[in-house]
Design an enzyme around this catalytic site. Structure first.
Site, mmCIF file in Angstrom:
data_model
loop_
_atom_site.group_PDB
_atom_site.id
_atom_site.type_symbol
_atom_site.label_atom_id
_atom_site.label_comp_id
_atom_site.label_asym_id
_atom_site.label_seq_id
_atom_site.Cartn_x
_atom_site.Cartn_y
_atom_site.Cartn_z
ATOM 1 N N GLY A 10 24.415 16.799 -7.367
ATOM 2 C CA GLY A 10 23.692 16.953 -6.097
ATOM 3 C C GLY A 10 23.802 15.667 -5.292
ATOM 4 O O GLY A 10 23.699 14.582 -5.851
ATOM 5 N N GLU A 107 22.745 12.750 -14.403
ATOM 6 C CA GLU A 107 22.847 13.109 -15.818
ATOM 7 C C GLU A 107 24.179 13.815 -16.162
ATOM 8 O O GLU A 107 24.841 13.445 -17.131
ATOM 9 C CB GLU A 107 21.665 14.053 -16.058
ATOM 10 C CG GLU A 107 21.374 14.429 -17.456
ATOM 11 C CD GLU A 107 20.446 15.652 -17.484
ATOM 12 O OE1 GLU A 107 19.929 16.078 -16.419
ATOM 13 O OE2 GLU A 107 20.281 16.182 -18.583
ATOM 14 N N ASP A 131 15.841 12.693 -8.287
ATOM 15 C CA ASP A 131 14.833 13.046 -9.304
ATOM 16 C C ASP A 131 14.292 11.829 -10.055
ATOM 17 O O ASP A 131 13.235 11.916 -10.686
ATOM 18 C CB ASP A 131 15.440 14.024 -10.321
ATOM 19 C CG ASP A 131 16.000 15.282 -9.683
ATOM 20 O OD1 ASP A 131 15.581 15.608 -8.560
ATOM 21 O OD2 ASP A 131 16.862 15.934 -10.311
ATOM 22 N N ARG A 166 -6.989 26.110 5.885
ATOM 23 C CA ARG A 166 -6.127 26.757 4.893
ATOM 24 C C ARG A 166 -5.808 25.792 3.764
ATOM 25 O O ARG A 166 -5.821 24.583 3.962
ATOM 26 C CB ARG A 166 -4.758 27.058 5.505
ATOM 27 C CG ARG A 166 -4.690 28.203 6.423
ATOM 28 C CD ARG A 166 -3.303 28.209 7.043
ATOM 29 N NE ARG A 166 -3.119 29.360 7.905
ATOM 30 C CZ ARG A 166 -2.317 29.383 8.951
ATOM 31 N NH1 ARG A 166 -1.612 28.292 9.278
ATOM 32 N NH2 ARG A 166 -2.205 30.459 9.672
ATOM 33 N N MET A 173 11.202 18.952 -4.976
ATOM 34 C CA MET A 173 12.247 18.996 -6.011
ATOM 35 C C MET A 173 11.895 18.059 -7.178
ATOM 36 O O MET A 173 10.807 17.517 -7.247
ATOM 37 C CB MET A 173 13.589 18.629 -5.404
ATOM 38 C CG MET A 173 14.231 19.756 -4.625
ATOM 39 S SD MET A 173 15.902 19.279 -4.104
ATOM 40 C CE MET A 173 16.570 20.856 -3.632
ATOM 41 N N HIS A 275 16.152 21.121 0.222
ATOM 42 C CA HIS A 275 17.210 20.124 0.447
ATOM 43 C C HIS A 275 16.908 19.150 1.577
ATOM 44 O O HIS A 275 17.660 18.173 1.750
ATOM 45 C CB HIS A 275 18.542 20.835 0.666
ATOM 46 C CG HIS A 275 19.001 21.553 -0.566
ATOM 47 N ND1 HIS A 275 18.603 22.827 -0.869
ATOM 48 C CD2 HIS A 275 19.779 21.145 -1.594
ATOM 49 C CE1 HIS A 275 19.131 23.190 -2.028
ATOM 50 N NE2 HIS A 275 19.853 22.183 -2.494
ATOM 51 N N ARG A 278 16.924 15.814 0.322
ATOM 52 C CA ARG A 278 18.192 15.200 -0.093
ATOM 53 C C ARG A 278 19.039 14.758 1.084
ATOM 54 O O ARG A 278 20.023 14.028 0.911
ATOM 55 C CB ARG A 278 19.005 16.214 -0.921
ATOM 56 C CG ARG A 278 18.479 16.484 -2.297
ATOM 57 C CD ARG A 278 19.558 16.451 -3.341
ATOM 58 N NE ARG A 278 20.722 17.232 -3.040
ATOM 59 C CZ ARG A 278 21.083 18.349 -3.659
ATOM 60 N NH1 ARG A 278 20.327 18.824 -4.625
ATOM 61 N NH2 ARG A 278 22.184 18.967 -3.349
HETATM 62 O O1 F6P Z 1 19.057 16.923 -9.161
HETATM 63 C C1 F6P Z 1 18.814 16.921 -7.804
HETATM 64 C C2 F6P Z 1 18.289 18.263 -7.342
HETATM 65 O O2 F6P Z 1 18.023 18.175 -5.965
HETATM 66 C C3 F6P Z 1 17.080 18.786 -8.101
HETATM 67 O O3 F6P Z 1 15.884 18.174 -7.701
HETATM 68 C C4 F6P Z 1 17.167 20.256 -7.800
HETATM 69 O O4 F6P Z 1 16.558 21.032 -8.812
HETATM 70 C C5 F6P Z 1 18.654 20.507 -7.783
HETATM 71 O O5 F6P Z 1 19.275 19.255 -7.524
HETATM 72 C C6 F6P Z 1 19.082 21.507 -6.733
HETATM 73 O O6 F6P Z 1 20.444 21.713 -6.858
HETATM 74 P P1 F6P Z 1 21.356 22.457 -5.793
HETATM 75 O O7 F6P Z 1 21.558 21.536 -4.635
HETATM 76 O O8 F6P Z 1 22.602 22.734 -6.524
HETATM 77 O O9 F6P Z 1 20.589 23.675 -5.368
#
Ligand code: F6P
Length: 345
Positions: A10, A107, A131, A166, A173, A275, A278
């Site tokens: 990722g 990993e 993560d 609410r 993630m 995402h 990210r």
């Molecule tokens: O390992 C990074 C991560 O963003 C995790 O937090 C999440 O579970 C996974 O990758 C999501 O993966 P993908 O982008 O393949 O959906």
């Protein structure tokens, strides 16, 4: 010396900062040449390359994503061809005159790097993941950015939750580690934080929510995508697996919103950050950490210190054997979760 560089798994903010530092120091101080491999392990498997020189890395420091592209290709999975992936990688590296490889990944990417090193490939690893779950380093770059994105979302959700009286559930993630949830939840003043390391009781979560309404505030529940309830019948199952066998997580936030509404009678909505955590530009912390990792990775190549990964220990960048990097998942210790519990309810 010709050095190959790849980014696998990722993506996360800071990958480009590593690439830039590797190339700048490699060219300026050691006179090395570089080859960029496209899309993680797919690049060396298929000999798919992209030119990588000082010009190519200009202006990329603040850019999210990775200029090399990434994938979750597992070189040790059956590639469908006649020859095993490792042989194809070795042949392609030989053919391209690549003497060493810098693998930037989490990993899975580093697990593959460990096995390739055992098979005679000169590899140095650089740890990345939002993560923050790699055991051998105090922090990975990308994590700080993800936490800041989630914190800002929580800040925004507080105001709208209060206007509408609410409960708002924020799903973040982190896979099987609760680091993003814990840090974003503490920084954002969450009503309760739910992490994979500690199965939660729905009854208790609803008590926290009700208590927050009684004190005239609207509750924000931060839940990690890998968190699960004590009650088995409420567990959310993942959807599909990737090439490394990881289950795609998600859905726990929706389940929580439904249960909270049912049990408390209060309206509950879910925001899944996904995402968004990210993407985009890295924080200053991540830019600096990524840059330092890049500088030390190319230094390790120069020293011939293959089979190692660069890692952050306190404020120093050290080298650790690649095999240590993926030996154990770094999860949230109970004492750190207990610190956050003071603010629940
Ligand atoms: O390992 C990074 C991560 O963003 C995790 O937090 C999440 O579970 C996974 O990758 C999501 O993966 P993908 O982008 O393949 O959906």
């Amino acid at each position: 010396m010709r050095v190959g560089v790849l980014t696998g798994g990722g993506d996360c903010p800071g990958l480009n900062a590593v690439i830039r530092a590797v190339v700048r120091k490699g060219v300026q101080e050691y006179g090395y040449e570089f080859v960029g491999f496209r899309d993680g392990w797919r690049g060396p498997l298929e000999g798919d390359t992209v030119p990588l020189d000082v010009q190519a890395v200009r202006g990329i420091l603040p850019r999210g994503g990775t200029i090399l592209g990434t994938s979750r290709t597992n070189p040790f999975a059956d590639q469908g061809g006649e020859r095993p992936g490792v042989e194809r990688i070795k042949d392609n590296l030989d053919g391209l005159g690549v003497d060493a490889l810098i693998a930037i990944g989490g990993e899975d990417t580093l697990g593959a790097a460990t096995r390739l090193y055992a098979d005679g490939v000169n590899v140095v690893g650089v740890p990345k993941t939002i993560d923050n779950d790699l055991g051998a380093t105090d922090y990975t770059f990308g994590f700080d950015t993800a936490v800041n994105v989630a914190m800002e979302a929580i800040d925004r959700l507080h105001t709208t939750a209060e206007s509408h009286h609410r409960a708002l559930i924020v799903e973040v993630m982190g896979r099987h580690a609760g680091w993003i949830a814990l840090h974003a939840g503490i920084a954002g003043g969450a009503n309760v934080i739910l992490i994979p390391e500690k199965p939660f009781e729905l009854k208790r979560v609803c008590e926290y929510v009700e208590h927050r309404f009684q004190t005239r505030y609207a509750p924000i529940v931060v839940v990690a995508e890998g968190a699960h309830p004590v009650e088995d019948d409420l567990a959310v199952t993942g959807q599909g697996v990737d090439a490394f066998g990881h289950v795609r997580l998600g859905g726990v936030g929706q389940m929580l919103a439904g249960e909270i509404e049912k049990r408390t009678g209060k309206e509950a909505r879910v925001a899944v950050l996904g995402h968004i955590q990210r993407g985009g530009t890295p924080t200053a912390f991540d830019r600096v950490l990524a840059t330092r990792f890049g500088l030390h990775a190319i230094e390790a190549v120069h020293d011939g210190a293959f089979g190692n990964m660069v890692a952050l220990r306190s404020t120093d960048i050290i080298r650790v054997p690649l095999s240590d990097a993926t030996a154990e998942l770094k999860t949230v210790p109970p004492e750190q979760y207990a610190e956050a519990e003071v603010f629940f309810g």
